[in-house]
Design an enzyme around this catalytic site. Sequence first.
Site, PDB file in Angstrom:
ATOM      1  N   ARG A  48     -39.833 -15.590 -93.679  1.00 28.22           N
ATOM      2  CA  ARG A  48     -40.248 -17.027 -93.193  1.00 28.22           C
ATOM      3  C   ARG A  48     -39.857 -17.869 -93.990  1.00 28.22           C
ATOM      4  O   ARG A  48     -39.350 -18.997 -93.371  1.00 28.22           O
ATOM      5  CB  ARG A  48     -41.901 -17.050 -93.386  1.00 28.22           C
ATOM      6  CG  ARG A  48     -42.771 -15.964 -92.377  1.00 28.22           C
ATOM      7  CD  ARG A  48     -44.004 -15.966 -92.326  1.00 28.22           C
ATOM      8  NE  ARG A  48     -44.464 -17.215 -91.756  1.00 28.22           N
ATOM      9  CZ  ARG A  48     -45.860 -17.725 -92.174  1.00 28.22           C
ATOM     10  NH1 ARG A  48     -46.996 -16.946 -92.650  1.00 28.22           N
ATOM     11  NH2 ARG A  48     -46.199 -18.880 -91.500  1.00 28.22           N
TER      12      ARG A  48
ATOM     13  N   CYS B  93     -48.149 -22.242 -98.757  1.00 30.66           N
ATOM     14  CA  CYS B  93     -47.989 -20.852 -98.018  1.00 30.66           C
ATOM     15  C   CYS B  93     -48.034 -21.477 -96.560  1.00 30.66           C
ATOM     16  O   CYS B  93     -47.648 -22.620 -96.119  1.00 30.66           O
ATOM     17  CB  CYS B  93     -49.043 -19.992 -98.292  1.00 30.66           C
ATOM     18  SG  CYS B  93     -50.662 -20.472 -97.903  1.00 30.66           S
TER      19      CYS B  93
END
Length: 291
Positions: free
Chosen positions: A192, A250
């Site tokens: 990611r 995050c």
Amino acid sequence: MTGLSGSARDEVLVDVATLAADLQLGGLQDPLGGAPVLLDVRWELGRSDGREQYEAGHLPGAVFVDLETELAAPPSAAEGRHPLPSAGAFQEAARRWGVRTGSRVVVYDAVGGMSAARAWWLLRWFGVASVQLLDGGLAAWQRAGHPLEAGSVESEPGDVVARPGGMPVLDAEGAAALAGDGVLLDARAAERFRGEVEPVDPQAGHVPGAVSAPTAGNLADDGTFRPAAELSERFAGLGATDQVPVGVYCGSGVTAAHEVAALATVGVTAALYPGSWSQWSNDPARPVATA
């Protein structure tokens, strides 16, 4: 268990043997007296059966905490998928869990603390001084042969007062600045970060200047936190030490709290960017880096 005495690691984590003895003695090991409040934060991205898992079996006396509704405000493009709850909303929830002024609190989950760390961080943010993560969580408790109980637990209402500001935070501008002036860690999976996949947010990639530091790297194979020496080496290798400003983000400010906790175990204070990538990537004016 002595709450906030001892090493930096002991301030953040409690092991199963210590907690089990503390519960058996009714908190008599603690000079303040009283067993800790136990909170079960059963949550995983893409699953909605946390309460069902809890009711099937949880630590005796543990109260269920709903991450989506009690540890976050409603999502929005402007604030991200898990904005910080208001002081009033959090206070109401914490009192419902039975948290009182001066309570010691232990939080756990079934994913190595990655969701429970959100409760750990928020409790500290709102001024609860003695909060620990159960190292290894539910799995460690069961491996040690300790019992579970089924059903739900309703606590006597607490009287805690939520006072925000107990932990450092970053907004989007602060995160961008820290990526240049300090160390900004990206706690998501490496793919990611690189922009190869993005399962939930509108853009793939990362905050320019951020360093990839997947949360899973904080844990040993058995789901407990890695030894202090290993964590110190890991974070030092990423440039994150107590000599520089450090921040963490995050996807939505959940697993980043786990990284803040891991850093705290080795004496490194890190600021959390609550909006995280879910906020950043929803603003087309913000730059996105890949690879």
